[in-house]
Design a protein around this motif. Structure first.
Motif, PDB file in Angstrom:
ATOM      1  N   GLU A 163       6.072 -45.907 -21.834  1.00 40.03           N
ATOM      2  CA  GLU A 163       5.815 -46.071 -20.391  1.00 40.03           C
ATOM      3  C   GLU A 163       5.719 -47.531 -19.996  1.00 40.03           C
ATOM      4  O   GLU A 163       6.226 -47.932 -18.939  1.00 40.03           O
ATOM      5  N   GLU A 164       5.051 -48.324 -20.823  1.00 45.39           N
ATOM      6  CA  GLU A 164       4.783 -49.717 -20.445  1.00 45.39           C
ATOM      7  C   GLU A 164       5.905 -50.661 -20.857  1.00 45.39           C
ATOM      8  O   GLU A 164       5.881 -51.837 -20.480  1.00 45.39           O
ATOM      9  N   GLY A 165       6.845 -50.165 -21.654  1.00 44.46           N
ATOM     10  CA  GLY A 165       7.930 -51.040 -22.103  1.00 44.46           C
ATOM     11  C   GLY A 165       7.498 -52.043 -23.147  1.00 44.46           C
ATOM     12  O   GLY A 165       8.140 -53.075 -23.321  1.00 44.46           O
ATOM     13  N   THR A 166       6.400 -51.738 -23.831  1.00 45.85           N
ATOM     14  CA  THR A 166       5.952 -52.629 -24.915  1.00 45.85           C
ATOM     15  C   THR A 166       6.370 -52.024 -26.251  1.00 45.85           C
ATOM     16  O   THR A 166       6.950 -50.939 -26.300  1.00 45.85           O
TER      17      THR A 166
ATOM     18  N   ARG B 234       2.495 -44.364 -24.616  1.00 46.42           N
ATOM     19  CA  ARG B 234       2.057 -45.522 -23.825  1.00 46.42           C
ATOM     20  C   ARG B 234       3.071 -46.661 -23.943  1.00 46.42           C
ATOM     21  O   ARG B 234       3.406 -47.321 -22.952  1.00 46.42           O
ATOM     22  N   ALA B 235       3.573 -46.874 -25.165  1.00 40.80           N
ATOM     23  CA  ALA B 235       4.564 -47.938 -25.368  1.00 40.80           C
ATOM     24  C   ALA B 235       5.839 -47.645 -24.587  1.00 40.80           C
ATOM     25  O   ALA B 235       6.443 -48.546 -23.989  1.00 40.80           O
TER      26      ALA B 235
ATOM     27  N   LYS C  28      -4.043 -53.324 -28.226  1.00 35.91           N
ATOM     28  CA  LYS C  28      -4.799 -52.206 -28.791  1.00 35.91           C
ATOM     29  C   LYS C  28      -4.591 -52.181 -30.306  1.00 35.91           C
ATOM     30  O   LYS C  28      -3.453 -52.314 -30.764  1.00 35.91           O
TER      31      LYS C  28
ATOM     32  N   GLU D  87      -0.064 -43.492 -28.470  1.00 35.17           N
ATOM     33  CA  GLU D  87       0.373 -44.889 -28.408  1.00 35.17           C
ATOM     34  C   GLU D  87       1.882 -44.987 -28.219  1.00 35.17           C
ATOM     35  O   GLU D  87       2.376 -45.882 -27.539  1.00 35.17           O
TER      36      GLU D  87
ATOM     37  N   THR E 209      11.917 -46.058 -28.779  1.00 33.33           N
ATOM     38  CA  THR E 209      11.024 -47.229 -28.845  1.00 33.33           C
ATOM     39  C   THR E 209      10.535 -47.379 -30.278  1.00 33.33           C
ATOM     40  O   THR E 209       9.341 -47.218 -30.554  1.00 33.33           O
TER      41      THR E 209
ATOM     42  N   GLY F 127       2.256 -53.935 -27.562  1.00 28.73           N
ATOM     43  CA  GLY F 127       1.174 -53.248 -26.864  1.00 28.73           C
ATOM     44  C   GLY F 127       0.139 -52.671 -27.818  1.00 28.73           C
ATOM     45  O   GLY F 127      -1.015 -52.493 -27.469  1.00 28.73           O
ATOM     46  N   THR F 128       0.590 -52.384 -29.041  1.00 32.91           N
ATOM     47  CA  THR F 128      -0.289 -51.766 -30.038  1.00 32.91           C
ATOM     48  C   THR F 128      -0.009 -52.387 -31.397  1.00 32.91           C
ATOM     49  O   THR F 128       1.152 -52.598 -31.751  1.00 32.91           O
TER      50      THR F 128
ATOM     51  N   ALA G 246       6.507 -58.677 -27.039  1.00 39.61           N
ATOM     52  CA  ALA G 246       5.746 -57.819 -26.116  1.00 39.61           C
ATOM     53  C   ALA G 246       5.157 -56.638 -26.874  1.00 39.61           C
ATOM     54  O   ALA G 246       5.668 -55.531 -26.834  1.00 39.61           O
TER      55      ALA G 246
END
Lengths: 220, 260
Positions: free
Chosen positions: B59-62, B56-57, B186, B53, B100, B161-162, B159
């Motif tokens: 990469e996605e900028g969340t 993923r955060a 998620k 996670e 992040t 993401g998780t 923003a």
């Protein structure tokens, strides 16, 4: 060394005194325990002040530092302004009148309690929606068992069972069986959590875990 | 003093003996060979998903939202919150390294201080104190329902993401999980109270939730320390002792022998 040694020493000494004060019927330990617990309550009050300051800082930062003022950002800034103003106003009112003052009581009875009641009512709705979402998330026979248990729980909550029908005997037997299984499951859950809590507390007393001080090394 | 101790008698003695035995078990087991072997076993898959996670955060900028609940250090849920923070230690270290950091919300002031300390320490260890933001840990509301609603509002506004809900929660956590589900965020979660589990169960899959005592496995899963695995083994040992005790009491009860 003092960044980890002193907090650890204080934590262990306090923990041992409180534990002895709980287990051993010696007045000295029990008195020391009471003093330490009162001190901890005072520290928690200061922690509340720090947390309140953090809340204000975050929202004042949001008011001041937003890059643009359109659409959702404007809405967030307005919400932060309202929050900061209401928090400061409540603090001033309670400081001036005390928590039992008339304005404080009005704030409690007219704002806080209805708001919390509304949220609790909303919780019931979100739980029902979550139940309806269950079959999208968990496509398993356990979901069917969960649904059956929920229906049986609803039947037992309403006094006398179903309207005009009551609770048939056969269904009562099923309900009793489910209740006994559920009670056993809940007790197992509570026992497991109690054991985990005891071990976690012992690990803090034995300085194996030190959430209160910086890590020195990580042993593998 | 001596007469007081004698009067208190057997329960006190048993309590002290049990606690001493537990202390020895926790301390001694970490040196055992079996603790080293047990390290390879994964108890709760939830805690292994955190590393993915974080990636993923990044990469996605969340961002990752962590909800720690209302279990303060002065209450009976203090160790639940401490265990949740230990389970999140790997997440905070990794996400701080990726620049992040998660934003953490708490419903108790003492828990806020502990969580802020963990984030601050992660930055200090990595030498990135200039990247530390006070807003990364927030005290949002003092009561459970207000906390869940405010945390849900934050997830809606930012923003995210998780969402990871780990700690002491009641049924009001459904306010937060409903918001995250509606936004397609998620989710992961774990708590020890039955109403909270009932709220998390419909929203999360089996490997996304930690039930009851599984929460206390977070420290071992996140850090891999032998001492943490030894603590889990001590838990297992004590659980079996309790089970044996219950069975013996049930048999004695069936035989008509009362033990009081």
């Amino acid at each position: 060394m003092f960044r980890w040694f002193l907090p650890t020493l204080v934590a262990v000494i306090v923990a041992v005194i409180v534990l002895l004060g709980t287990l051993v019927p010696i007045s000295a330990f029990q008195n020391a325990r009471e003093i330490l617990l009162r001190g901890a309550t005072v520290l928690a009050a200061f922690a509340l002040l720090l947390a309140f300051g953090n809340l204000l800082r975050v929202h004042i930062g949001r008011i001041v530092n937003q890059p643009s003022s359109s659409g959702p950002v404007k809405k967030h800034r307005l919400a932060s302004i309202l929050l900061v103003l209401s928090a400061l106003a409540s603090l001033i009112v309670v400081l001036l009148e005390g928590p039992a003052g008339s304005t404080s009581q009005i704030l409690m009875e007219a704002v806080l309690i209805p708001g919390q009641s509304a949220l609790l009512a909303l919780t019931a709705v979100t739980l029902v929606v979550a139940g309806m979402r269950l079959y999208r998330v968990r496509r398993h026979v356990n979901s069917l068992l969960f649904l059956m248990a929920a229906i049986l729980a609803i039947l037992t909550v309403s006094p006398g069972g179903l309207p005009f029908i009551g609770l048939p005997k056969a269904l009562q037997i099923v309900v009793d069986l489910v209740n006994s299984v559920a009670t056993g499951g809940i007790r197992g859950l509570i026992l497991g959590v109690a054991i985990g809590t005891i071990i976690a507390g012992l690990r803090v007393i034995l300085t194996i875990d030190r959430p209160h001080s910086p890590k020195r090394t990580v042993s593998r | 003093m001596g007469s007081q101790l004698i009067a208190y008698g057997a329960p006190l003695s048993i309590g002290i003996i049990l606690l001493s035995a537990l202390a020895l078990a926790v301390y001694g087991a970490q040196r055992g060979r079996r603790a080293r072997e047990a390290r390879t076993l994964s108890v709760v898959p939830l805690f292994h998903a955190f590393a993915d996670e974080v990636g993923r955060a990044a990469e996605e900028g969340t961002s990752i939202h962590v909800a720690l609940g209302n279990g303060g250090l002065l209450g009976e849920d203090s160790m639940v919150s401490v265990a949740a923070l230990q389970g999140l230690s790997g997440l905070t270290e990794l996400s701080t390294a990726y620049d992040t950091p998660p934003f953490i919300t708490t419903g108790d002031p003492t828990l806020y201080i502990l969580a802020d300390n963990q984030i601050r320490e992660a930055h200090m260890r990595l030498g990135t104190m200039d990247h530390y933001q006070a807003a990364s840990v927030r005290f949002v509301a003092p009561t459970p329902s207000l906390y869940a609603a405010a945390a849900g509002t934050l997830c809606n506004d930012e923003a995210v993401g998780t969402n990871i809900s780990l700690g002491s929660f009641g049924a009001e956590i459904s306010l937060l999980t409903h918001t995250t589900a509606a936004k397609g965020i998620k989710g992961y979660g774990g708590t020890t109270a039955a109403p909270g589990l009932a709220a998390l169960y419909p929203e999360l899959e089996a490997d996304e939730v930690a039930i009851g005592e599984e929460l206390f496995a977070g420290g071992a899963e996140a850090t891999g320390r032998l001492s943490s695995w030894a603590g889990l083994r001590a838990q297992d040992l004590l659980r079996w002792l309790v089970i044996i005790g219950i069975v013996i009491m049930a048999i004695l009860s069936l035989m008509g022998i009362s033990v009081s």
